[in-house]
Design an enzyme around this catalytic site. Structure first.
Site, mmCIF file in Angstrom:
data_model
loop_
_atom_site.group_PDB
_atom_site.id
_atom_site.type_symbol
_atom_site.label_atom_id
_atom_site.label_comp_id
_atom_site.label_asym_id
_atom_site.label_seq_id
_atom_site.Cartn_x
_atom_site.Cartn_y
_atom_site.Cartn_z
ATOM 1 N N TYR A 69 0.832 -1.210 0.000
ATOM 2 C CA TYR A 69 0.000 0.000 0.000
ATOM 3 C C TYR A 69 0.867 1.260 0.000
ATOM 4 O O TYR A 69 0.628 2.192 -0.763
ATOM 5 C CB TYR A 69 -0.917 -0.020 1.216
ATOM 6 C CG TYR A 69 -1.883 1.125 1.284
ATOM 7 C CD1 TYR A 69 -3.025 1.148 0.489
ATOM 8 C CD2 TYR A 69 -1.663 2.199 2.149
ATOM 9 C CE1 TYR A 69 -3.922 2.202 0.553
ATOM 10 C CE2 TYR A 69 -2.554 3.252 2.224
ATOM 11 C CZ TYR A 69 -3.686 3.253 1.425
ATOM 12 O OH TYR A 69 -4.569 4.311 1.492
ATOM 13 N N LYS B 42 1.021 4.253 -2.775
ATOM 14 C CA LYS B 42 0.644 5.620 -2.429
ATOM 15 C C LYS B 42 1.822 6.583 -2.510
ATOM 16 O O LYS B 42 1.647 7.779 -2.760
ATOM 17 C CB LYS B 42 0.005 5.648 -1.038
ATOM 18 C CG LYS B 42 -1.392 5.018 -1.008
ATOM 19 C CD LYS B 42 -2.323 5.658 -2.040
ATOM 20 C CE LYS B 42 -3.738 5.150 -1.940
ATOM 21 N NZ LYS B 42 -4.626 5.739 -2.975
#
Length: 296
Positions: A165, A169
């Site tokens: 993740y 991001k």
């Protein structure tokens, strides 16, 4: 009554069936934008808040707003590209893209598989590339556009056990800065938002802490005003990262310390000047990488 509306503007909001996306899409429609609502769900979710794109669009139309829904996974390049074209075909143009769709990706750096990493990248990073790249073609032709990409504080400050993740991001921050600089010759602004909000994706995390935090500070509607600002024609910022939620609106930035005045070829000098290298008492926020070559 607001003086900043979106009359005549067309917006695409991904992942808008609940949470942040639903809040953004609703506010844009309420302020006059024609909105294309995207969400992965083809059926209503487990809770009343987890709606389909069609349900959200119908909800908005019932309130007198213009909206259409499109169900599909932005992790599919063909669908993401087609979603932008569909928006233009339906409303005649595209002025705003709010890339909000996302999914969690847990696991450490040492255990994350390539397959899992690619899955997380498709949803949280590459889908933004595909919608942004396609929309920029229209935006450059019409000399106008606003793009808001959703990153995360985990990408800037880090967090254990979220390797995939965070990788995705962090990439969002990179593509935002790059696209902003690639389009300074047009009235196009590309910025990122790092929300801190209680949503379907984060409810387990915040729910377990509800006894010592005020969940109202984490309402997605506290983040939406920043997205509206970055989506508005009067916004002059580009390549910036704003944080919203947890009771605060703020800027997130990367700075470069002044460092020692002279450097050598000796490792011992690095050890000796480490305090100066790390000293944040004197730093610069650079507008682009070329700026670091400028000498004071």
């Amino acid at each position: 009554m607001t003086t900043h509306d979106f009359a005549g503007r067309v917006a695409l909001v991904t992942g808008a069936g609940s949470g942040l996306g639903h809040s953004h899409a609703t506010a844009l429609a309420r302020l006059g934008a024609k909105v294309m609502v995207n969400d992965l769900r083809a059926e209503h979710g487990e809770t009343p808040a987890e709606k389909t794109a069609a349900e959200v669009a119908a909800e908005l139309r019932a309130r007198g707003f213009e909206a259409e829904g499109s169900a599909g996974s932005v992790a599919d390049e063909g669908y993401s590209v087609g979603l932008v074209h569909e928006t233009v075909e339906r409303f005649g143009r595209i002025d705003i893209v709010v890339n909000n769709a996302g999914c969690p990706g847990f696991g450490t750096a040492q255990e994350t598989s390539t397959e899992f990493l690619r899955t997380i990248l498709d949803v949280n990073l590459l889908s933004y590339v595909w919608t942004m790249r396609t929309a920029l073609g229209y935006m450059r032709e019409q000399n106008y556009g606003r793009i808001v990409n959703t990153s995360s504080g985990t990408a800037t400050f880090g967090s254990a056990g979220m390797f995939a993740y965070i990788t995705a991001k962090a990439g969002v921050l990179g593509i935002t800065k790059a696209a902003a600089l690639d389009n300074t010759d047009r009235d196009i602004r590309v910025n990122a938002i790092c929300p801190v909000a209680y949503t379907v994706m984060s409810r387990d995390y915040f729910g377990s802490r509800a006894d010592h935090i005020d969940l109202d500070d984490f309402d997605p509607r506290r983040v939406t005003p920043l997205v509206l600002f970055l989506s508005h024609q009067d916004c002059e910022l580009t390549g910036e990262v704003l944080s919203g939620g947890a009771g605060r609106w703020a800027r997130i930035f990367t700075g470069k310390t002044a460092g020692p005045e002279k450097i050598s070829e000796d490792i011992e000098d690095v050890f000796a000047s480490l305090d100066t290298i790390l000293d944040v008492g004197d730093y610069t926020i650079l507008k682009d990488t070329q700026s670091q070559y400028d000498r004071k």
